[in-house]
Design a protein around this motif. Sequence first.
Motif, PDB file in Angstrom:
ATOM      1  N   ILE A  16      -2.039  11.736  -0.750  1.00  0.00           N
ATOM      2  CA  ILE A  16      -0.276  12.616  -0.238  1.00  0.00           C
ATOM      3  C   ILE A  16       0.157  13.021  -1.566  1.00  0.00           C
ATOM      4  CG2 ILE A  16      -0.219  10.763   0.943  1.00  0.00           C
ATOM      5  CD1 ILE A  16       1.712   9.056  -0.919  1.00  0.00           C
ATOM      6  N   GLN A  51       2.809   0.501   6.015  1.00  0.00           N
ATOM      7  CA  GLN A  51       2.876   2.348   6.201  1.00  0.00           C
ATOM      8  C   GLN A  51       3.729   2.050   6.932  1.00  0.00           C
ATOM      9  OE1 GLN A  51      -0.423   3.817   5.192  1.00  0.00           O
ATOM     10  NE2 GLN A  51       0.739   5.189   3.647  1.00  0.00           N
ATOM     11  N   PHE A  69      13.653  10.816  -8.258  1.00  0.00           N
ATOM     12  CA  PHE A  69      12.221  10.349  -7.269  1.00  0.00           C
ATOM     13  C   PHE A  69      11.467  11.699  -6.477  1.00  0.00           C
ATOM     14  CE2 PHE A  69      11.208   8.645  -2.820  1.00  0.00           C
ATOM     15  CZ  PHE A  69      10.648   7.430  -3.111  1.00  0.00           C
ATOM     16  N   GLU A  87      10.977   2.222   1.580  1.00  0.00           N
ATOM     17  CA  GLU A  87      10.556   4.004   1.352  1.00  0.00           C
ATOM     18  C   GLU A  87       9.620   4.468   0.710  1.00  0.00           C
ATOM     19  OE1 GLU A  87      13.435   6.831   0.229  1.00  0.00           O
ATOM     20  OE2 GLU A  87      12.023   8.586   0.850  1.00  0.00           O
ATOM     21  N   SER A  88       9.848   3.380  -0.563  1.00  0.00           N
ATOM     22  CA  SER A  88       8.459   3.377  -1.593  1.00  0.00           C
ATOM     23  C   SER A  88       7.276   2.917  -0.849  1.00  0.00           C
ATOM     24  CB  SER A  88       8.691   2.228  -2.795  1.00  0.00           C
ATOM     25  OG  SER A  88       9.958   2.998  -3.386  1.00  0.00           O
ATOM     26  N   PHE A 131       7.866   3.981  -7.611  1.00  0.00           N
ATOM     27  CA  PHE A 131       7.895   3.412  -6.163  1.00  0.00           C
ATOM     28  C   PHE A 131       8.469   1.824  -6.976  1.00  0.00           C
ATOM     29  CE2 PHE A 131       5.123   6.868  -5.552  1.00  0.00           C
ATOM     30  CZ  PHE A 131       6.185   8.000  -4.309  1.00  0.00           C
ATOM     31  N   GLU A 191      -4.449   6.338  -2.368  1.00  0.00           N
ATOM     32  CA  GLU A 191      -3.390   6.726  -1.876  1.00  0.00           C
ATOM     33  C   GLU A 191      -1.966   7.975  -2.542  1.00  0.00           C
ATOM     34  OE1 GLU A 191      -2.560   4.856   1.234  1.00  0.00           O
ATOM     35  OE2 GLU A 191      -0.790   6.542   1.523  1.00  0.00           O
ATOM     36  N   HIS A 246       6.444   2.385   2.860  1.00  0.00           N
ATOM     37  CA  HIS A 246       5.769   3.600   3.313  1.00  0.00           C
ATOM     38  C   HIS A 246       4.878   5.227   2.218  1.00  0.00           C
ATOM     39  CE1 HIS A 246       6.466   7.175   6.290  1.00  0.00           C
ATOM     40  NE2 HIS A 246       6.540   8.176   5.260  1.00  0.00           N
ATOM     41  N   PHE A 247       5.753   5.423   1.011  1.00  0.00           N
ATOM     42  CA  PHE A 247       4.900   6.463   0.622  1.00  0.00           C
ATOM     43  C   PHE A 247       3.058   5.613   0.526  1.00  0.00           C
ATOM     44  CE2 PHE A 247       8.447   8.757  -0.324  1.00  0.00           C
ATOM     45  CZ  PHE A 247       7.942   9.965   0.402  1.00  0.00           C
ATOM     46  N   VAL A 248       3.299   4.671  -0.309  1.00  0.00           N
ATOM     47  CA  VAL A 248       2.770   3.664  -1.446  1.00  0.00           C
ATOM     48  C   VAL A 248       2.574   1.981  -0.920  1.00  0.00           C
ATOM     49  CG1 VAL A 248       1.140   3.205  -3.065  1.00  0.00           C
ATOM     50  CG2 VAL A 248       2.878   5.204  -2.987  1.00  0.00           C
ATOM     51  N   PRO A 249       1.739   1.669   0.448  1.00  0.00           N
ATOM     52  CA  PRO A 249       2.094   0.415   0.586  1.00  0.00           C
ATOM     53  C   PRO A 249       1.642  -1.025  -0.376  1.00  0.00           C
ATOM     54  CG  PRO A 249       0.477   1.942   2.472  1.00  0.00           C
ATOM     55  CD  PRO A 249       1.231   2.210   1.048  1.00  0.00           C
TER      56      PRO A 249
END
Lengths: 244, 133
Positions: free
Chosen positions: A116, B34, A70, B92-93, A93, A112, B95-98
């Motif tokens: 990031i 997000q 991760f 969490e996933s 993810f 995105e 949150h990083f990539v909606p």
Amino acid sequence: MDPRLSIINERLKNIERIIAVGSGKGGVGKSIISTTLALLLSKNNKLTGLFDLDFQGPTCHLILGAKDKFPIEEKGIKPPQINSVYFMSIYYFTRDNPLPLRGWEVTNLFRELLAITRWDNIEYLIIDMPPGVGDEVLELLKLINKKEILIVTTPSILSLNTVDKLVKLLKNLNIPIIGILENMRVQPSDIVKKYALENKINYLGYIPFDYSIEKYIGEINLFMKTKFVLNLEKILHEKILFKK
Amino acid sequence: MHEWALAEGVIKTIKEYSKDKEIEKVVVKIGELQQIDIDIFKFALDELKKENSMNKLSIILEIEPAVLKCRVCGKTWSFSENLKELDDFIAESIHFVPEVFHAFIKCPNCGSPDIDILKGRGVWIEKIKFKGE
């Protein structure tokens, strides 16, 4: 106003070369070539990143052996180093769940991830492009400033027909093409070489079909000793690594 | 801390947009989907403002609730209903990539994963007000 657009090339600005491996056609070995290319560059002491841009069918993680990894969260996300390659993929993810996306959602996802992800000081970034010339590919062509495309095809009329569509698109947009790599050759054929010549594209060479690689997927040490990898390494040294 | 990356995007966009004219106020919308940590995001924006000599700039943060709609049966619902059922990895996933929510959230009515985000996706700049406007 989308704040991600300003930051994408900022994240990539220190990377020496960004090589996107594409074909237009699925199943020609783009992912395995992208991943091997990243591993070989890393083996040659180049700090290398690999970005699996195939959101709906990512596979680079399987080849690289990235299970259970991760990214690290640090003012963005830092791709973990797997077998010396900094690796980013949607797989982290979604794991093995399907990710049904429509057009604009693909664009959002692409932006995105690029906004990031902190690649830090890598010298090479290899991007595994998905099949087709859809949203991911269009975003890549539009948003990433310095990029070169490495085309992969099999020696098949069907494959070349699709490859030709990507080539036309790239030529229309004046995007540099490193060359065309013939993969999975099973018998002597000159159709790819002829196509390259007719279209004024550098023919990088061919890689014979290697039946052994399937059993070494995820077993990097054994995988790196296969004929497939040795053949790609030769092409890398002669035609890609020192080509500017 | 991924809020920092988004804050950087906001500050850089404002800088580019200002083209040497002074910007007084910016409204930034934050989609609920997000799950941005507002305190960290605000702290990052404040730090970046200092670094970029933008101390006088006022950044207003507004949260937009996330509303989802099934593309198959038309059911509309609030993401907050899903939120309480998500495990840490999924939360969490997203949150990083909606967009990752498409892998985990299904329509509560028909079970389809073909879902549209009507409102409240990510972070965007809603309004920029120059000094004297």
